[in-house]
Design an enzyme around this catalytic site. Sequence first.
Site, PDB file in Angstrom:
ATOM      1  N   TRP A   1      -1.553   2.392   2.194  1.00 17.55           N
ATOM      2  CA  TRP A   1      -1.505   0.943   2.431  1.00 17.55           C
ATOM      3  C   TRP A   1      -0.042   0.533   2.291  1.00 17.55           C
ATOM      4  O   TRP A   1       0.587   0.838   1.271  1.00 17.55           O
ATOM      5  CB  TRP A   1      -2.371   0.253   1.383  1.00 17.55           C
TER       6      TRP A   1
ATOM      7  N   ASP B   1      -6.255   3.391  -6.951  1.00 14.45           N
ATOM      8  CA  ASP B   1      -6.329   2.048  -6.373  1.00 14.45           C
ATOM      9  C   ASP B   1      -7.653   1.952  -5.614  1.00 14.45           C
ATOM     10  O   ASP B   1      -7.790   2.513  -4.523  1.00 14.45           O
ATOM     11  CB  ASP B   1      -5.141   1.810  -5.433  1.00 14.45           C
TER      12      ASP B   1
ATOM     13  N   LYS C   1     -12.935  -7.264  -0.643  1.00 17.09           N
ATOM     14  CA  LYS C   1     -13.708  -6.816   0.527  1.00 17.09           C
ATOM     15  C   LYS C   1     -15.157  -6.598   0.146  1.00 17.09           C
ATOM     16  O   LYS C   1     -16.058  -6.959   0.895  1.00 17.09           O
ATOM     17  CB  LYS C   1     -13.158  -5.494   1.069  1.00 17.09           C
TER      18      LYS C   1
HETATM   19  C1  LIG Z   1      -5.753   0.383  -0.711  1.00 21.10           C
HETATM   20  C2  LIG Z   1      -5.665  -1.080  -0.959  1.00 21.10           C
HETATM   21  N1  LIG Z   1      -5.322  -1.508  -2.170  1.00 21.10           N
HETATM   22  C3  LIG Z   1      -5.230  -2.813  -2.450  1.00 21.10           C
HETATM   23  C4  LIG Z   1      -5.467  -3.753  -1.486  1.00 21.10           C
HETATM   24  C5  LIG Z   1      -5.296  -5.202  -1.841  1.00 21.10           C
HETATM   25  O1  LIG Z   1      -6.455  -5.837  -1.983  1.00 21.10           O
HETATM   26  P1  LIG Z   1      -6.549  -7.365  -2.468  1.00 21.10           P
HETATM   27  O2  LIG Z   1      -6.708  -8.158  -1.251  1.00 21.10           O
HETATM   28  O3  LIG Z   1      -7.737  -7.328  -3.307  1.00 21.10           O
HETATM   29  O4  LIG Z   1      -5.314  -7.678  -3.190  1.00 21.10           O
HETATM   30  C6  LIG Z   1      -5.813  -3.363  -0.213  1.00 21.10           C
HETATM   31  C7  LIG Z   1      -6.026  -4.358   0.837  1.00 21.10           C
HETATM   32  O5  LIG Z   1      -5.914  -4.149   2.001  1.00 21.10           O
HETATM   33  C8  LIG Z   1      -5.929  -1.984   0.059  1.00 21.10           C
HETATM   34  O6  LIG Z   1      -6.280  -1.539   1.259  1.00 21.10           O
END
Ligand SMILES: Cc1ncc(COP(=O)(O)O)c(C=O)c1O
Length: 415
Positions: A145, A226, A262
């Site tokens: 990401w 994560d 999500k």
């Molecule tokens: C791997 C990963 N970590 C963290 C996040 C961040 O998520 P949040 O919207 O809950 O901050 C995302 C969002 O796309 C993600 O894909």
Amino acid sequence: MRRFLGRRWMSASAVGWWDNVGLAPKDPLLSVTEAFIADANPNNINLGVGAFRDDEGKPLVLQCVRDAEARIAGAEYLESISRQGTLKLVEESVKLAYGENSDVVKEGSFAGVQAISGTGACRLFAEFQRRFQPESRIYLPVPTWSNHHNIWRDAQVPQRTFQYYNLASKGLHFSALMDDVKNAPNHSFFLLHPCAHNPTGIDPTEEQWREISYLFKVKNHFPFFDMAYQGFASGDLEKDAQAIRIFLDDGHLIGCAQSFSKTMGLYGQRVGCLSVLCVDKNQATAVKSQLQQIARAMYGNPPAHGALLVSTILGDPGLKSLWVKEAKVMSDRIMKMRAALRDNLERLGSAFNWEHITNQVGMFCYSGLNPEQIDRLGNEFHIYMPNDGRISMAGVTTGNVDYLANAIHEVTKSG
Ligand SMILES: Cc1ncc(COP(=O)(O)O)c(C=O)c1O
């Protein structure tokens, strides 16, 4: 002295402060959405969006969220910092990650804090890492990401990468990953996606996780998980936490970022949790106090509303089982769209192997389309996705999958 600048008069002291500020580079995903919005063609498709959409392409508010909303309506949480809500959120989140009956949860040998969603949890941890392991680096998978790079950069933690994706097989490059884990200096931090890897949709198998965990023990590395998609890979919350459980059984201390953006359709509420396992309760108390202090200086306290929704859902057996069912419906829809896209491409007689579409899991499909093909999809077919070929399967619906498959077939015909 006054000067006429722009459209108004300003004092001399107002001049020059921000003349050195240039435009920040645009987030590539933002450009995808902008291109989609600017295109009025009725066939246009946005495959960049990182949040769940229903089969009509609309955002989905889960029934369990609606029910939780009704339960907390009128409660006295609006003014106060909901300490109880925060504690409950953390308690329930760690159960999801480490298991309801795990020793760490029962003993309380973890430091857990509510975080501003997954992003905030990563940012808090990065800051904590820099303060208390200042010589350390973070190893990030290639690819990952994209915001992981920004987060650890802003926390001033040096970054290294480890290999993850194998372009040739469109799968995991396990041997290269293991080599990089082996060759990293002992006692390094590694960021791992426990399930539904973003952007590739490729996860190690259970056996591979065991091997990775074993090597981490040998090398004395620290695993930071994560977890933004628990339940989205397999439709089963427990199964999607398998990697974490393997590391837990192997006796690692673990860091874990969790997000409910999500999986509960609460993107706008920014609900998340950061937990750091510790050797005992005393250490956990110290670590938690430091995490709270870091958060205090950055944003004070996290907001209460979303945390109360999540803790209400997770803390009530009826609402929780409704959520589990709804999460399964979301992940099933995505799996159905994967099967339909692959099926369509094969029926059209595509000369390419599209197995990876159904082998990959979670919200994203790392399609293997190249930038030229992606440009053609946008220019000729009004289909928009980021340059790395990542398709958000949430953007694919029963209504557009035929059109999408046709378009992909057209742009890949010539190789
Ligand atoms: C791997 C990963 N970590 C963290 C996040 C961040 O998520 P949040 O919207 O809950 O901050 C995302 C969002 O796309 C993600 O894909």
